[in-house]
Design a protein around this motif. Structure first.
Motif, short mmCIF file in Angstrom:
data_model
loop_
_atom_site.label_atom_id
_atom_site.label_comp_id
_atom_site.label_asym_id
_atom_site.label_seq_id
_atom_site.Cartn_x
_atom_site.Cartn_y
_atom_site.Cartn_z
N ALA A 185 0.97 -1.12 0.00
CA ALA A 185 0.28 0.05 -0.08
C ALA A 185 1.09 1.56 0.09
O ALA A 185 0.52 2.17 -1.00
N TRP A 186 1.94 1.22 0.66
CA TRP A 186 3.50 2.26 0.41
C TRP A 186 3.78 2.65 -0.07
O TRP A 186 3.31 3.24 -0.69
N LYS A 187 3.88 1.82 -1.30
CA LYS A 187 5.16 1.99 -2.15
C LYS A 187 3.56 2.08 -3.46
O LYS A 187 4.11 2.85 -4.70
N LEU A 188 2.47 2.38 -3.40
CA LEU A 188 1.34 2.55 -4.28
C LEU A 188 1.39 3.66 -4.10
O LEU A 188 0.08 4.06 -4.68
N GLY A 189 1.63 4.47 -2.93
CA GLY A 189 1.25 5.86 -2.62
C GLY A 189 0.30 6.21 -1.68
O GLY A 189 0.05 7.42 -1.53
N GLU A 190 -0.54 4.79 -1.49
CA GLU A 190 -1.00 5.38 -0.32
C GLU A 190 -0.52 5.88 1.31
O GLU A 190 0.46 5.40 1.98
N PRO A 191 -1.02 6.41 2.18
CA PRO A 191 -1.41 6.88 3.40
C PRO A 191 -1.49 6.00 4.07
O PRO A 191 -2.04 5.03 4.12
N VAL A 192 0.52 5.38 4.48
CA VAL A 192 0.23 4.48 5.56
C VAL A 192 1.55 4.89 6.11
O VAL A 192 1.95 5.56 6.49
N ARG A 193 0.63 4.21 7.81
CA ARG A 193 1.80 4.64 9.29
C ARG A 193 2.49 3.14 8.90
O ARG A 193 2.28 2.03 9.98
N ARG A 194 3.76 3.24 8.78
CA ARG A 194 4.35 2.36 8.92
C ARG A 194 4.94 2.29 9.85
O ARG A 194 5.59 2.20 10.94
N GLY A 195 4.66 0.78 10.02
CA GLY A 195 4.96 -0.08 11.61
C GLY A 195 3.76 0.76 12.90
O GLY A 195 4.71 1.00 13.98
#
Length: 217
Positions: free
Chosen positions: A114-124
């Motif tokens: 999801a992050w790689k697709l540009g979606e807003p993601v709270r990584r970890g």
């Protein structure tokens, strides 16, 4: 992308810190306070001599030691005092920090995609990219306000934070910030003030093109 930095107003030089052991191991550093390697310190010394030729007026740095120690090398050459600000730290990425790219994909595959697709993601479980920009960009603009006409500030920070700050200053949609390639260790990008806002004058300067080992790749 290279271009002349003459004939513009004030300039912001975003300078990424030197190499760390976690960079070499491909580990996501985030806000973990990892020191420079000997090679990283040598990179900083070499780059500082080049950046000093820009006759900077100010140096602002992340307070994490890999950035602060990089900034100290430019301070030693120019005599300028370094202002440290936690707002320039790398993205806090929670449980991703300390993991390799492969481990992140194995343990957090859906979140990673999801992050790689540009979606807003709270990584970890950490910060959103927009939140990083929210804290970093005001630090940069506050430093710019103190510059003389045609003055230059060197902002010493981290790969992810620099990408997000540049994206925000250029007015790019957050989903397009990934279009800005990562910075190699101890390389820099230059933004110049123009009549219609900030312009990207140079990007990832200081080295020949090479694979980038970043905190956010």
């Amino acid at each position: 992308m290279n271009g002349s930095t003459r004939g513009h107003g004030r300039r912001v030089v975003f300078w990424r810190h030197g190499q760390t052991s976690w960079n070499l191991e491909g580990r996501f550093q985030g806000s973990t306070d990892i020191p420079l390697t000997d090679a990283g310190r040598s990179q900083a010394q070499r780059a500082a001599r080049l950046l000093a030729a820009l006759s900077p007026d100010a140096i602002v740095s992340s307070d994490l030691q890999r950035a602060a120690d990089t900034a100290a090398e430019l301070s030693a050459v120019t005599g300028l005092e370094v202002v440290h600000d936690s707002g320039l730290r790398e993205t806090y990425a929670g449980s991703w920090q300390g993991l390799t790219n492969e481990e992140i994909q194995e343990q957090y595959g859906e979140q990673y995609r999801a992050w790689k697709l540009g979606e807003p993601v709270r990584r970890g479980g950490g910060e959103l990219g927009t939140e990083v920009a929210d804290r970093a960009v005001p630090v940069v603009l506050d430093a710019v306000k103190l510059l003389p006409d045609r003055g230059t500030v060197v902002v010493v920070s981290h790969g992810g934070t620099i990408r997000m700050a540049i994206g925000r200053l250029l007015g790019l949609d957050p989903s397009n910030w990934e279009a800005l390639g990562g910075l190699s260790n101890c390389c820099w990008s230059v933004l110049g003030e123009g009549a219609r806002g900030w312009r990207l004058l140079e990007h990832n300067a200081g080295t020949l093109p090479e694979p980038v080992i970043g905190d956010d790749t």
